[in-house]
Design a protein around this motif. Structure first.
Motif, PDB file in Angstrom:
ATOM      1  N   PRO A 167     -57.055 -24.385  19.051  1.00  0.00           N
ATOM      2  CA  PRO A 167     -56.406 -23.578  18.000  1.00  0.00           C
ATOM      3  C   PRO A 167     -55.591 -24.413  17.017  1.00  0.00           C
ATOM      4  O   PRO A 167     -55.055 -23.860  16.046  1.00  0.00           O
ATOM      5  CB  PRO A 167     -55.484 -22.642  18.802  1.00  0.00           C
ATOM      6  CG  PRO A 167     -56.012 -22.643  20.190  1.00  0.00           C
ATOM      7  CD  PRO A 167     -56.598 -23.996  20.397  1.00  0.00           C
ATOM      8  N   LEU A 168     -55.482 -25.723  17.265  1.00  0.00           N
ATOM      9  CA  LEU A 168     -54.714 -26.573  16.357  1.00  0.00           C
ATOM     10  C   LEU A 168     -55.324 -26.608  14.966  1.00  0.00           C
ATOM     11  O   LEU A 168     -54.618 -26.859  13.976  1.00  0.00           O
ATOM     12  CB  LEU A 168     -54.644 -28.010  16.905  1.00  0.00           C
ATOM     13  CG  LEU A 168     -53.844 -28.206  18.192  1.00  0.00           C
ATOM     14  CD1 LEU A 168     -54.005 -29.638  18.687  1.00  0.00           C
ATOM     15  CD2 LEU A 168     -52.376 -27.886  17.974  1.00  0.00           C
ATOM     16  N   LYS A 221     -49.399 -22.467  16.857  1.00  0.00           N
ATOM     17  CA  LYS A 221     -50.857 -22.294  16.806  1.00  0.00           C
ATOM     18  C   LYS A 221     -51.465 -21.991  18.178  1.00  0.00           C
ATOM     19  O   LYS A 221     -52.501 -21.342  18.268  1.00  0.00           O
ATOM     20  CB  LYS A 221     -51.508 -23.559  16.243  1.00  0.00           C
ATOM     21  CG  LYS A 221     -51.062 -23.926  14.825  1.00  0.00           C
ATOM     22  CD  LYS A 221     -51.752 -25.191  14.358  1.00  0.00           C
ATOM     23  CE  LYS A 221     -51.313 -25.584  12.942  1.00  0.00           C
ATOM     24  NZ  LYS A 221     -49.915 -26.049  12.908  1.00  0.00           N
ATOM     25  N   GLN A 261     -50.289 -16.997  20.134  1.00  0.00           N
ATOM     26  CA  GLN A 261     -49.965 -16.123  19.021  1.00  0.00           C
ATOM     27  C   GLN A 261     -48.758 -15.251  19.370  1.00  0.00           C
ATOM     28  O   GLN A 261     -48.883 -14.255  20.065  1.00  0.00           O
ATOM     29  CB  GLN A 261     -51.176 -15.241  18.654  1.00  0.00           C
ATOM     30  CG  GLN A 261     -52.369 -16.034  18.154  1.00  0.00           C
ATOM     31  CD  GLN A 261     -52.054 -16.834  16.900  1.00  0.00           C
ATOM     32  OE1 GLN A 261     -51.465 -16.312  15.956  1.00  0.00           O
ATOM     33  NE2 GLN A 261     -52.433 -18.099  16.891  1.00  0.00           N
ATOM     34  N   VAL A 286     -56.290 -24.875  12.113  1.00  0.00           N
ATOM     35  CA  VAL A 286     -56.160 -23.631  11.349  1.00  0.00           C
ATOM     36  C   VAL A 286     -56.373 -23.962   9.876  1.00  0.00           C
ATOM     37  O   VAL A 286     -55.652 -24.791   9.308  1.00  0.00           O
ATOM     38  CB  VAL A 286     -54.777 -22.986  11.552  1.00  0.00           C
ATOM     39  CG1 VAL A 286     -54.650 -21.725  10.704  1.00  0.00           C
ATOM     40  CG2 VAL A 286     -54.553 -22.672  13.026  1.00  0.00           C
ATOM     41  N   ASP A 314     -45.155 -24.872  20.158  1.00  0.00           N
ATOM     42  CA  ASP A 314     -46.423 -25.223  20.801  1.00  0.00           C
ATOM     43  C   ASP A 314     -46.197 -26.205  21.941  1.00  0.00           C
ATOM     44  O   ASP A 314     -46.836 -26.112  23.002  1.00  0.00           O
ATOM     45  CB  ASP A 314     -47.386 -25.833  19.775  1.00  0.00           C
ATOM     46  CG  ASP A 314     -48.013 -24.785  18.862  1.00  0.00           C
ATOM     47  OD1 ASP A 314     -48.038 -23.602  19.258  1.00  0.00           O
ATOM     48  OD2 ASP A 314     -48.472 -25.150  17.774  1.00  0.00           O
TER      49      ASP A 314
END
Length: 484
Positions: A409-410, A476, A479, A412, A390
């Motif tokens: 998106p961190l 994350k 993708q 999850v 990342d």
């Protein structure tokens, strides 16, 4: 910062830590007067107009790691002089002496910022033909105004495959079955031929076990491409050199000798006249393009250096580099340092097999250090490489932070088994130990308790291993599964 929500402020701290992590890795270089992104041969074959360009305009984009950060500078030619390209890789320079003749010897490795990433999350190529862990390594000699160089490359096996971490020591490589491999494969070698000329592929992966399908597919695709500019040699490094038989590397060197003589090297005299050009390149790879690859590259580079120093008059006829003790020590240590730098940037630890590169032989201490580095690699590849990947994606601009998004998106959400199963396993294992230490009234009672808790801990461990991909630290921000 005042307009950010609490969640965005937390995310911002994580993003800053990612950037700090990337910048804390050794191996960033820049120069305000010299173009580090090009080889001597590329620079010698440029036009006067190219020489007048700013460093930013003329830099090879493959090796400009701050290209995303300089994007606004690039759009304004009047401020190009304030923009300095930054290269990532390894550089070492040594003033050396052989037979009383002083010369400068340099080793430069340039890591590509295309398809950049960490060991198990970035393998193979992308749709544009960019290979993972692609590194251009140039060895340079300066003597009395003359300059000589020899260039090699390394890069992941150039078709679509992956090797996702899953808690196993060595995850099984998976070759994609849903894409046309030849498109990306062709693009990769088309660009390599344009940049370097003829290609000699040196594939060092195992020719049995989980690596065998990769070797077979690589050989098949080279044959299918039927390009006379691309040749292929497979050498099972681990099989040939097993049981400390490192002398068998000479088999491969003898096999490549004629091709190396044909490729030659780049040489320009003190008047600036080009004497010889390098007509082709060795593209070496193993699984990681680190340990085995570096050993072979150091041997090929030494053979080229032998010819260069003899032609420049530094070495006498019949003299060999191996006989020059002081320089040989410098040479071996520099190549071992190069291996460590490339390995730390891709795999997170120093390289393996560097005892051979440094000393010319395999040692018991070297085997112990390889085992230690392998354990550290296992931990990092499974439990910290998602963050590292990342960080690289953020730094290179593969992911851009959007303030409009309420959450990044961190965040999850983890499945229940991510926390529950490890706790159950630890509790069951602890109870098993307690039952062994605190025996019951009868041995049958103790045995029953031990078997119960032992079975519970082993069964839970088996479930965790089966669902290994859910327990590793995965990227994350981008993708990778979708990209591949």
């Amino acid at each position: 910062m005042l307009h950010l929500t609490d969640i965005q402020l937390q995310d911002n701290k994580v993003f800053l830590s990612m950037l700090n992590h990337v910048l804390s890795v050794d191996g960033f270089y820049f120069s305000t007067t010299y173009d580090l992104t090009h080889t001597l041969q590329r620079l010698a074959n440029t036009s006067p107009e190219f020489q007048e360009m700013s460093l930013l305009e003329r830099a090879d984009p493959r090796f400009v790691w701050n290209g995303h950060l300089l994007r606004e500078f690039a759009a304004q030619p009047e401020i190009h002089r304030f923009a300095t390209p930054v290269m990532h890789g390894f550089i070492t320079m040594h003033s050396c002496s052989i037979n009383g003749k002083c010369f400068d010897w340099l080793l430069v490795s340039r890591r590509s910022c295309f398809r950049a990433g960490v060991r198990y999350y970035v393998r193979g190529i992308d749709s544009e033909g960019h290979a993972a862990n692609f590194v251009e390594t140039e060895q340079i000699v300066h003597y009395k105004g003359s300059k000589a160089s020899f260039v090699q490359t390394r890069g992941s096996i150039p078709f679509f495959w992956s090797q996702r971490p899953n808690l196993k020591y060595k995850p099984k490589p998976q070759i994609s079955k849903s894409v046309n491999h030849m498109d990306g494969f062709q693009r990769h070698f088309d660009s390599q031929i344009i940049s370097y000329g003829k290609q000699m592929i040196v594939n060092l992966v195992n020719q049995k076990g989980s690596e065998k399908p990769l070797e077979q597919t690589f050989a098949k695709m080279v044959n299918s491409m039927a390009n006379g500019m691309v040749r292929y040699v497979a050498f099972d490094f681990h099989k040939e050199c097993s049981r400390m038989r490192w002398d068998r590397l000479q088999i491969l060197m003898d096999q490549l000798a004629e091709q190396q003589d044909e490729f030659s090297y780049f040489l320009v005299d003190s008047d600036g006249k080009i004497v010889t050009q390098q007509e082709g390149i060795f593209r070496s790879n193993c699984m990681d393009c680190l340990d085995r690859t570096n050993v072979i590259q150091s041997l090929l580079a030494r053979r080229s250096l032998q010819a260069q120093l003899q032609r420049l008059g530094v070495l006498h006829v019949g003299q060999r580099i191996e006989e020059q003790a002081d320089f040989e020590k410098i040479y071996k240590n520099a190549w071992a340092d190069n291996a460590n730098a490339c390995a730390k940037q891709y795999a997170g630890t120093g390289a393996l097999k560097t005892d051979y590169t440094r000393t010319g032989k395999r040692t018991q201490w070297g085997l112990i250090m390889d085992g230690w580095n392998s354990l550290i690699r296992y931990y990092k590849n499974n439990f910290s490489d998602g963050f590292r990947q990342d960080a690289i994606d953020l730094f290179l601009g593969n992911y851009s932070v959007d303030e409009v998004e309420p959450a990044s998106p961190l965040h999850v959400k983890k499945d229940w088994k991510f926390l529950a199963l490890p706790i159950i396993m630890v509790v069951a294992f602890s109870m098993c130990i307690i039952c062994l230490l605190m025996a019951g009234d009868t041995w049958t009672e103790t045995l029953a308790y031990v078997l119960f808790w032992g079975s519970a801990s082993f069964g839970t461990f088996a479930i965790i291993l089966y669902n290994g991909k859910d327990f590793v630290d995965a990227p994350k921000l981008v993708q990778k599964e979708k990209m591949d």
